[in-house]
Design an enzyme around this catalytic site. Structure first.
Site: not given
Ligand code: DAS
Length: 359
Positions: A42, A56, A89, A122-123, A195, A316
């Site tokens: 992103t 986006y 990602s 970020t994923d 995240k 467990e």
């Molecule tokens: N799809 C997400 C990624 O590329 C967009 C982001 O949050 O960076 O990880």
């Protein structure tokens, strides 16, 4: 005659002092050399309008454009950029990690590179950061950064996150801290950050174990150190690897059966992380398939889907009897990374359990 000699001597002394002062001044303001490795996400994303913060397109803006969009970073570091990948990602894979890790280690071995920033979606940012935390062979700072809003959005967080990350990567105080995640003015250690929200800019949290510092006014302030081994202190080396062993995750939930576990075993996985409910509990309908997998030589790691806390060995499940490994506090997705690297060294569950208590 004497006057002329002393005049020349004075002039020479003044010139020498001026040169020394200039050198000292230059040394004092010598900017660190920071390389930005761009992978997409992103932070490199664009939306149709300035208010497009979902829906986006990620991974469209190149590394030079990212750098040019934040001219302030040239005041805090001598920056160079490389476009290693241009992907969202969620598509990051083992092959990307191996390419990235080898490039990072090659750059950090250069005396003219003081630190590295990796721009990333970020994923799976937390996973790449943890993988690098285990395979980077340098004390120099490696900072992974992303953004939750695309570059075209109102109050995009990418530019300030990138500015902070470059400052952090060039900071002597970040040396030896392991791979760091810089998001939302916060500094997180790669091992414990995750995240936690689908869309908000404060999504990266280290929750109960806590972040390790802040970035304020471009300056890093550290308040804690990680206790687990990382970077130069790990036993893992990917420099000669072209692939990583297949390790998958099976998720538990009410009414789960053994279909997923059996399918992953059949697909040739060498290791399996079970994201158990609660304290890593094994549902009765799944347990026989996990035991059978272990009997076929797969290494089984009991992790937990809950997100915090220690998965207790022999809690467990009777791990000693089943010859299972427990993940300690690692999330299922990070337990998968450590198990993959562990399997490049050994199949011994005793050794692998040691690794889960070490990294
Ligand atoms: N799809 C997400 C990624 O590329 C967009 C982001 O949050 O960076 O990880």
């Amino acid at each position: 005659m004497l006057f002329h000699r002393s005049k020349r001597a004075f002039a020479a002394l003044f010139a020498l002092l001026f040169l020394l002062a200039s050198a000292a001044q230059a040394q004092g303001t010598k900017l660190p050399n920071v390389t930005i490795l761009a992978t997409g996400g992103t932070i490199a994303g664009t939306g149709a309008t300035s208010t497009t913060t979902v829906g986006y397109t990620a991974a469209t803006v190149g590394v030079q454009a990212l750098i040019q969009a934040v001219p302030e970073i040239t005041k805090v570091a001598k920056v160079s950029g490389e476009q290693v990948f241009q992907i969202a990602s969620e598509n990051m894979g083992n092959e990307h990690w191996l390419i990235l890790a080898k490039r990072v280690n090659a750059l950090l071995a250069q005396p003219d590179v003081d630190g590295i920033v990796i721009t990333h979606g970020t994923d799976t940012l937390e996973e790449t950061a943890y993988f690098l935390n285990l395979v980077v062979k340098s004390k120099k700072p490696v900072v992974v950064v992303g953004s939750m809003r695309p570059s075209t959005a109102l109050s995009a967080d990418g530019p300030i996150n990138l500015y902070n990350a470059v400052n952090l990567a060039g900071s002597p105080s970040a040396v030896g801290k392991g791979v760091l995640v810089a998001m939302n003015d916060q500094i997180h250690a790669a091992r414990d950050v995750t995240k936690s929200n689908t869309t908000t800019t404060d999504t990266f949290r280290s929750s109960e174990l806590g972040m390790i510092g802040y970035i304020q006014g471009g300056k890093p302030f550290f308040y804690r150190e990680v206790t687990r081994k990382h970077t130069v202190d790990t036993e893992f080396d990917v420099s000669k690897l072209d692939a990583l062993p297949q390790v998958d995750v099976a998720y538990a939930y009410a009414n789960v059966g053994d279909v997923a576990v059996k399918a992953l075993v059949a697909s040739g996985a060498k290791g399996l992380v079970h994201a158990g409910v609660g304290n890593g509990s094994l549902p009765a309908k799944t347990k026989p398939a996990l035991i059978a997998a272990r009997e076929q030589g797969m290494v089984i790691v009991r992790s937990a889907r809950v997100g915090q806390g220690i998965v207790a060995r022999n809690g467990e499940a009777n791990d000693d009897q089943l010859d299972f490994v427990v993940s300690d506090t690692l999330s299922p997705q990070k337990a998968r990374i450590l198990l993959m690297l562990a399997l490049t060294k050994t199949n011994s569950t005793k050794e692998i359990q040691r690794m889960f208590y070490t990294y």
